[in-house]
Design a protein around this motif. Sequence first.
Motif, PDB file in Angstrom:
ATOM      1  N   THR A  72       0.832  -1.200   0.000  1.00  0.00           N
ATOM      2  CA  THR A  72       0.000   0.000   0.000  1.00  0.00           C
ATOM      3  C   THR A  72       0.867   1.250   0.000  1.00  0.00           C
ATOM      4  OG1 THR A  72      -0.147   0.225   2.412  1.00  0.00           O
ATOM      5  CG2 THR A  72      -1.728  -1.265   1.334  1.00  0.00           C
ATOM      6  N   ILE A  73       0.277   2.359  -0.343  1.00  0.00           N
ATOM      7  CA  ILE A  73       1.009   3.625  -0.398  1.00  0.00           C
ATOM      8  C   ILE A  73       1.568   3.981   0.984  1.00  0.00           C
ATOM      9  CG2 ILE A  73      -1.018   5.075   0.051  1.00  0.00           C
ATOM     10  CD1 ILE A  73       1.681   5.876  -2.554  1.00  0.00           C
ATOM     11  N   ASN A 226      -1.815   7.325 -11.632  1.00  0.00           N
ATOM     12  CA  ASN A 226      -0.782   6.353 -11.278  1.00  0.00           C
ATOM     13  C   ASN A 226       0.503   7.103 -10.957  1.00  0.00           C
ATOM     14  OD1 ASN A 226      -2.259   3.797 -12.299  1.00  0.00           O
ATOM     15  ND2 ASN A 226      -2.286   5.149 -14.067  1.00  0.00           N
ATOM     16  N   CYS A 247       2.139   2.841  -8.203  1.00  0.00           N
ATOM     17  CA  CYS A 247       0.948   2.856  -7.356  1.00  0.00           C
ATOM     18  C   CYS A 247      -0.254   3.276  -8.192  1.00  0.00           C
ATOM     19  CB  CYS A 247       1.128   3.814  -6.175  1.00  0.00           C
ATOM     20  SG  CYS A 247       2.373   3.279  -4.975  1.00  0.00           S
ATOM     21  N   CYS A 274      -0.151  -0.667  -4.828  1.00  0.00           N
ATOM     22  CA  CYS A 274       1.194  -0.490  -5.371  1.00  0.00           C
ATOM     23  C   CYS A 274       1.818  -1.864  -5.613  1.00  0.00           C
ATOM     24  CB  CYS A 274       2.078   0.290  -4.396  1.00  0.00           C
ATOM     25  SG  CYS A 274       1.405   1.876  -3.846  1.00  0.00           S
TER      26      CYS A 274
END
Length: 291
Positions: A72-73, A226, A247, A274
């Motif tokens: 994940t971000i 993105n 991501c 991501c």
Amino acid sequence: MGSGLAFWSPLLHLLLLLLLVMCAQGTGGRKMSETQLEATHNLMNPMDQRIHAHHSSSHMDHMDPSVMIFFTIKDLKVGKTMAVYFPKRDTSKSPRLLPRTEADSIPFSSEQLPQLLQLFSFSKDSPQAKAMGDTLRQCEMEPIKGETKFCPTSLESMLDFTHGILGSNTPFTVVATAHLRNSTTHFQNYTILNEPKEVFAPRMVACHTMPYPYAVFYCHSQASVNKVYKVELGGEDGDRVEAVAVCHFDTSDWSPNHASFSVLRIKPGTSPVCHFFPADNLVWVPTSTSV
């Protein structure tokens, strides 16, 4: 300077391969051995919404290691440790990149798969035949909403597609994952060593290698937001990787069966997804906006 050269090396390798193949005689480079198949059979486009985990359980211990590329971000921070799968492949055994004139002379259609199997001397029940059929079907599937896709079979056609997405007058470059140390470990814990660097790009084209007797890529671009990052990772066995990650901020149109949702335990559209790229995948970005 060393980092820049490392990220340029995949493009230089592709260009060298193209020149070597253009000078080669005959069609000896068209065969796909069992070794080559093993080196490529897990390379189906990881971001295609039709690909999903081999196991239904969401527990990490029961996941196919090859899908352990998602995060994940919120994980993009120094000191974060993640289990990541980075396949290590011998590029000398990879299918060769053909010049456009030769690639265009070979049919590329699932309808002509029986003739193609004859051409490459594969039986219809062989692992190579299944891999070829899977690749052709992936390339022929309709794109998801907001996606533009194409499967180039030569460097020239890949560059033409990229020009069409980024703009015919837009200069562009390629970024790719680079392994700075020789490691034979495919799956291990990696820690983010430095602050991830965003490669600011309003549009990007991602190209994923596909299993086939000669080099074929699944290239696509998405209209949704993105972001591209360069991430320096350190592995438990001492591996050092300058990894490229992308991501995707809108996953609402992805299939609920997408592997990322099982790995991350989230649902479509609820969080950015991501993923890291293996070393033989390419991301094309405008030169003027890259870092």
